[in-house]
Design an enzyme around this catalytic site. Structure first.
Site, PDB file in Angstrom:
ATOM      1  CD  GLU A 228       7.838  -4.823   9.290  1.00 52.71           C
ATOM      2  OE1 GLU A 228       6.894  -5.389   9.271  1.00 52.71           O
ATOM      3  OE2 GLU A 228       8.784  -5.531   8.604  1.00 52.71           O
TER       4      GLU A 228
ATOM      5  N   GLY B 264      10.914   1.533   5.543  1.00 57.09           N
ATOM      6  CA  GLY B 264      10.134   2.956   6.288  1.00 57.09           C
ATOM      7  C   GLY B 264       9.154   3.145   5.140  1.00 57.09           C
TER       8      GLY B 264
ATOM      9  CD  GLN C  99      21.014  33.974  10.538  1.00 57.02           C
ATOM     10  OE1 GLN C  99      20.968  32.938  10.778  1.00 57.02           O
ATOM     11  NE2 GLN C  99      22.237  34.996  10.544  1.00 57.02           N
TER      12      GLN C  99
ATOM     13  CD  GLU D  34       1.360  10.783   8.837  1.00 58.30           C
ATOM     14  OE1 GLU D  34       0.429  10.854   7.899  1.00 58.30           O
ATOM     15  OE2 GLU D  34       1.082  11.149  10.133  1.00 58.30           O
TER      16      GLU D  34
END
Length: 393
Positions: free
Chosen positions: A128, A132, A336, A363
């Site tokens: 929401e 989180g 790189q 997650e």
């Protein structure tokens, strides 16, 4: 071809090696011609192909048993070939995970065959705007009204938002404070009152949306499990799928290393292959080391879950934290090694550079994984101290 020697580790059975080989062959033939110009259409096509190929059979289970090693192998392989294919597979599993693990026989028979075939796209609606990683702080409500439930509130950063046919939504039903008062609901996409408030754009395009629920009326049969079990359901689903995020990061890292080895072998600098530079060899050595370490943590967590461990929160947190952080480092080194080509839009390193960043957030962000690991270490310390004190007395 990426290194597959890890498949000989004792974490795996022969069926896992066969699965990996079959998916590698399928992905090489079926993922190379997906048009990513339109993300929603690409995801729908990928879900269809994954369903037709039988791979979604591993993501949704009517007997409530999900083989985490298989899920990890599939995500690692798909991520190495196509990040959006990995996303499409993962969300079918995550979005339907609550139904697989806690759904009634009626809920399973209605939705899981559609998820496995690719006929229905699923979504996991937990986050929401103000909560989180702090799942216990959800504000969205679900109240009883006669024999129905009525949902009001918002969800955001919802993967497959806007294209999903099925949303598993978590809301506050008030059986207790904080985490004790949450419940999980099945919300079909066409339910009146549910709308897409905003489509969200990210550096690696995926279907994402903010969802609004305004007087969404659901029958009693829409609730998953019992009222008040929502937090347990959400954590159980994440306990299965968090290790698979580590596997996806591993797939990205292997792709970056493969591209770096090709570059180091083919590119000449000062009259010799780029690989002859000791600094480049140092980068390659660190990539190989970090990939093996990440794989060991990832497949340890998956093996433990498959072996019957009731919770693998600590092991999954370690796998996700290390694998995603190290994949970011490996991909940066690949950029790189490629020099200017590494930041060219559409190149392998540039694409991976954009794709990996979100895995350190969703997650459970990396900082939250550190909290989980630290708390587990302290709990083990306190338990050992208490045992020693009891023995001494």
């Amino acid at each position: 071809m990426s290194d597959k020697s890890f498949l000989d580790w004792p974490f795996f059975d022969e069926r896992h090696r066969e699965l990996s080989e079959a998916l590698e062959h399928w992905a090489g033939r079926r993922l190379g011609n997906i048009d990513h110009a339109h993300t929603d259409a690409a995801c729908r096509e990928l879900v269809t192909r994954l369903g037709q190929g039988g791979w979604l059979e591993h993501a949704a289970s009517e007997d409530g048993k999900l083989d985490v090693r298989s899920l990890c192998l599939i995500r690692e392989t798909l991520a190495r070939h196509d990040g959006l294919a990995d996303f499409a597979f993962a969300m079918q599993g995550l979005g339907s995970g609550a139904i697989s693990l806690f759904g009634t026989s009626e809920q399973k028979s209605e939705w899981l065959p559609k998820v496995r075939s690719g006929a229905a796209i699923s979504a996991f609606a937990l986050t929401e705007p103000q909560s989180g990683s702090d799942v216990a702080n959800l504000a969205m409500t679900a109240r009883r009204d006669g024999g129905d439930w009525v949902l009001d509130g918002e969800k955001t950063w919802i993967s497959n938002g806007g294209i999903a046919d099925l949303y598993v939504v978590f809301a506050r039903t008030g059986e207790g404070p904080g985490a004790k008062g949450l419940s999980a609901f099945i919300v079909p996409a066409e339910t009146p009152g549910r709308r897409i408030a905003e489509r969200l754009e990210t550096i690696a395009p995926h279907p994402l949306a903010r969802l609004a629920f305004e007087g969404v009326r659901l029958p009693e049969s829409a609730i998953i499990g019992e009222p008040g079990q929502g937090f347990r359901i959400a954590m159980s689903v994440l306990d299965v799928f968090r290790s698979t995020v580590a596997a996806a990061a591993l797939g990205f890292a292997r792709r970056a290393m493969d591209a770096s080895l090709d570059r180091a072998a083919s590119r000449e600098l000062f009259g010799a292959p780029l690989f002859e530079m000791q600094m480049v060899q140092g980068h390659i050595a660190e990539m190989a080391l970090d990939i093996d370490a990440a794989a060991l943590l990832t497949y340890r967590a998956a093996w433990m879950k498959d072996s019957g461990a009731p919770r693998v929160s600590r092991e999954a947190a370690m796998a996700k934290l290390f694998s995603t952080d190290q994949a970011q480092k490996i991909i940066d080194a690949a950029v790189q090694i490629h020099g200017g080509d590494g930041v060219r839009s559409g190149s392998v390193p540039e694409t991976l550079y954009r794709e990996i960043r979100a895995l350190r957030i969703y997650e459970g962000a990396s900082d939250v994984q550190k909290i989980i690991i630290a708390r587990a270490a302290m709990a083990a310390h306190d338990k050992e101290a208490a045992a020693m004190a009891a023995h001494a007395s």
